[in-house]
Scaffold this motif. Structure first.
Motif, PDB file in Angstrom:
ATOM      1  N   PHE A   1      -7.145  26.154  -8.535  1.00 18.87           N
ATOM      2  CA  PHE A   1      -7.514  27.508  -9.430  1.00 18.87           C
ATOM      3  C   PHE A   1      -8.109  28.348  -7.917  1.00 18.87           C
ATOM      4  CE2 PHE A   1     -10.967  29.307 -12.585  1.00 18.87           C
ATOM      5  CZ  PHE A   1     -10.502  30.594 -12.224  1.00 18.87           C
ATOM      6  N   TRP A   2      -7.449  29.502  -7.805  1.00 19.17           N
ATOM      7  CA  TRP A   2      -7.955  30.461  -6.574  1.00 19.17           C
ATOM      8  C   TRP A   2      -8.240  31.807  -7.096  1.00 19.17           C
ATOM      9  CZ3 TRP A   2      -3.091  27.796  -6.113  1.00 19.17           C
ATOM     10  CH2 TRP A   2      -3.036  26.621  -5.285  1.00 19.17           C
ATOM     11  N   VAL A   3      -9.324  32.315  -6.339  1.00 20.50           N
ATOM     12  CA  VAL A   3      -9.670  33.686  -6.828  1.00 20.50           C
ATOM     13  C   VAL A   3      -9.721  34.383  -5.130  1.00 20.50           C
ATOM     14  CG1 VAL A   3     -10.917  33.068  -8.866  1.00 20.50           C
ATOM     15  CG2 VAL A   3     -12.142  33.033  -6.712  1.00 20.50           C
ATOM     16  N   ASN A   4      -9.581  35.679  -5.237  1.00 20.34           N
ATOM     17  CA  ASN A   4      -9.840  36.407  -3.989  1.00 20.34           C
ATOM     18  C   ASN A   4     -11.275  36.422  -3.540  1.00 20.34           C
ATOM     19  OD1 ASN A   4      -7.521  38.370  -5.587  1.00 20.34           O
ATOM     20  ND2 ASN A   4      -7.096  37.710  -3.320  1.00 20.34           N
ATOM     21  N   ASP A   5     -11.550  36.298  -2.217  1.00 18.12           N
ATOM     22  CA  ASP A   5     -12.823  36.398  -1.495  1.00 18.12           C
ATOM     23  C   ASP A   5     -12.946  37.796  -1.317  1.00 18.12           C
ATOM     24  OD1 ASP A   5     -15.159  36.356  -0.062  1.00 18.12           O
ATOM     25  OD2 ASP A   5     -14.281  35.267   1.541  1.00 18.12           O
TER      26      ASP A   5
ATOM     27  N   ALA B   1       0.799  -1.219  -0.057  1.00 16.44           N
ATOM     28  CA  ALA B   1      -0.084   0.033   0.066  1.00 16.44           C
ATOM     29  C   ALA B   1       0.722   1.168  -0.075  1.00 16.44           C
ATOM     30  CB  ALA B   1      -0.998   0.085   1.267  1.00 16.44           C
ATOM     31  N   GLY B   2       1.932   1.166   0.636  1.00 18.70           N
ATOM     32  CA  GLY B   2       2.871   2.338   0.611  1.00 18.70           C
ATOM     33  C   GLY B   2       3.654   2.518  -0.587  1.00 18.70           C
ATOM     34  N   CYS B   3       3.762   1.545  -1.466  1.00 19.47           N
ATOM     35  CA  CYS B   3       4.484   1.679  -2.670  1.00 19.47           C
ATOM     36  C   CYS B   3       3.549   1.945  -3.853  1.00 19.47           C
ATOM     37  CB  CYS B   3       4.993   0.383  -2.875  1.00 19.47           C
ATOM     38  SG  CYS B   3       6.406  -0.131  -1.794  1.00 19.47           S
ATOM     39  N   GLY B   4       2.419   1.886  -3.773  1.00 18.93           N
ATOM     40  CA  GLY B   4       1.515   2.374  -4.914  1.00 18.93           C
ATOM     41  C   GLY B   4       1.594   3.786  -5.214  1.00 18.93           C
ATOM     42  N   GLU B   5       0.323   4.425  -5.610  1.00 19.67           N
ATOM     43  CA  GLU B   5       0.382   5.852  -6.211  1.00 19.67           C
ATOM     44  C   GLU B   5       0.754   6.719  -5.041  1.00 19.67           C
ATOM     45  OE1 GLU B   5      -3.335   8.260  -7.413  1.00 19.67           O
ATOM     46  OE2 GLU B   5      -3.335   6.499  -8.285  1.00 19.67           O
ATOM     47  N   GLU B   6       1.685   7.624  -5.385  1.00 18.30           N
ATOM     48  CA  GLU B   6       2.112   8.621  -4.445  1.00 18.30           C
ATOM     49  C   GLU B   6       0.978   9.648  -3.926  1.00 18.30           C
ATOM     50  OE1 GLU B   6       5.523  11.134  -5.240  1.00 18.30           O
ATOM     51  OE2 GLU B   6       6.350   9.652  -6.630  1.00 18.30           O
ATOM     52  N   THR B   7       0.981  10.002  -2.710  1.00 17.20           N
ATOM     53  CA  THR B   7       0.117  10.802  -2.204  1.00 17.20           C
ATOM     54  C   THR B   7       0.233  12.020  -2.691  1.00 17.20           C
ATOM     55  OG1 THR B   7      -0.348   9.420  -0.197  1.00 17.20           O
ATOM     56  CG2 THR B   7      -1.297  11.364  -0.096  1.00 17.20           C
ATOM     57  N   ALA B   8      -0.506  12.816  -3.465  1.00 21.81           N
ATOM     58  CA  ALA B   8      -0.226  14.199  -3.955  1.00 21.81           C
ATOM     59  C   ALA B   8      -0.653  15.047  -2.606  1.00 21.81           C
ATOM     60  CB  ALA B   8      -1.064  14.541  -5.072  1.00 21.81           C
ATOM     61  N   SER B   9       0.478  16.204  -2.751  1.00 20.13           N
ATOM     62  CA  SER B   9       0.360  17.025  -1.487  1.00 20.13           C
ATOM     63  C   SER B   9      -0.785  17.999  -2.166  1.00 20.13           C
ATOM     64  CB  SER B   9       1.577  17.673  -1.248  1.00 20.13           C
ATOM     65  OG  SER B   9       1.936  18.487  -2.380  1.00 20.13           O
ATOM     66  N   ILE B  10      -1.488  18.493  -1.123  1.00 18.54           N
ATOM     67  CA  ILE B  10      -2.631  19.599  -1.430  1.00 18.54           C
ATOM     68  C   ILE B  10      -1.859  20.724  -1.807  1.00 18.54           C
ATOM     69  CG2 ILE B  10      -4.608  20.787  -0.858  1.00 18.54           C
ATOM     70  CD1 ILE B  10      -5.374  18.171   1.000  1.00 18.54           C
ATOM     71  N   PRO B  11      -1.736  21.344  -2.967  1.00 15.18           N
ATOM     72  CA  PRO B  11      -1.350  22.730  -3.212  1.00 15.18           C
ATOM     73  C   PRO B  11      -2.077  23.841  -2.258  1.00 15.18           C
ATOM     74  CG  PRO B  11      -2.559  22.110  -5.035  1.00 15.18           C
ATOM     75  CD  PRO B  11      -2.580  20.983  -4.141  1.00 15.18           C
ATOM     76  N   VAL B  12      -1.170  24.875  -1.994  1.00 16.58           N
ATOM     77  CA  VAL B  12      -1.669  25.933  -1.284  1.00 16.58           C
ATOM     78  C   VAL B  12      -1.531  27.088  -2.117  1.00 16.58           C
ATOM     79  CG1 VAL B  12      -1.599  25.156   0.946  1.00 16.58           C
ATOM     80  CG2 VAL B  12       0.371  26.231   0.094  1.00 16.58           C
ATOM     81  N   PRO B  13      -2.564  28.342  -2.108  1.00 18.95           N
ATOM     82  CA  PRO B  13      -2.265  29.351  -2.869  1.00 18.95           C
ATOM     83  C   PRO B  13      -1.006  30.179  -2.314  1.00 18.95           C
ATOM     84  CG  PRO B  13      -4.201  29.720  -1.229  1.00 18.95           C
ATOM     85  CD  PRO B  13      -3.651  28.213  -1.277  1.00 18.95           C
TER      86      PRO B  13
END
Length: 175
Positions: free
Chosen positions: A90-94, A18-30
């Motif tokens: 995809f981010w926008v200003n609140d 299970a640890g060798c499978g797909e890499e866990t993608a890091s969640i991007p931050v703005p």
């Protein structure tokens, strides 16, 4: 005993696999735009424009594409320049935070969950009607009550920005 060892070995191999499978993608931050951040379309710095901004992070990129207006960012995703499957974020200003002159630092929200005011009296940095994003629908409705326009979700706002205006049929009207 052999069954117990076999089960333990199978479990260990399953956990290891299970640890060798797909890499866990890091969640991007703005990111916050630096002083040299340039709008993708206008090639001017973001600091030269008032109103909300957009940033798009394509998958596999470390730096976002900057947009001096949300209208420009919605145009980018609506014109098949990039598919939404190719977007990491995809981010926008609140615009409930900060001011029209200077959106607040850290006010980035996910563009696909935002509410947009379209066709208000507020114009984008390069002129023309801006798509003004808000995290909360109630805030978007309050803005529309003050500055006009209509409140739409992401897909409807993207489509409204990317639909060419109707040209009147002058032959049918006799003019």
């Amino acid at each position: 005993m052999k069954r117990s060892v076999a089960r333990s070995l199978a479990l260990a191999l399953a956990l290891l696999g299970a640890g060798c499978g797909e890499e866990t993608a890091s969640i991007p931050v703005p990111k916050e735009p630096g002083p040299g951040a340039m709008g993708y379309f206008c090639r001017m710095t973001l600091a030269e424009h008032q109103g909300p901004k957009g940033q798009i992070l394509p998958k596999g990129w470390s730096e976002p594409l900057w947009f001096s207006s949300v209208r420009d960012a919605l145009t980018y995703v609506g014109q098949d320049i990039i598919s939404e499957r190719e977007l990491a974020a995809f981010w926008v200003n609140d615009m409930e935070q900060g001011s029209w002159e200077k959106p607040a630092l850290g006010s980035w929200i996910d563009a696909q969950s935002a509410w947009y005011v379209i066709d208000s009296k507020k114009s984008s940095g390069m002129g023309g009607s801006e798509a003004v994003p808000f995290r909360r629908r109630e805030a978007a409705q309050g803005f529309a009550a003050q500055f006009g326009g209509r409140v739409l979700g992401y897909a409807e706002a993207r489509d409204a920005i990317n639909t060419p205006p109707e040209i009147p049929d002058t032959e049918a009207s006799g003019t």
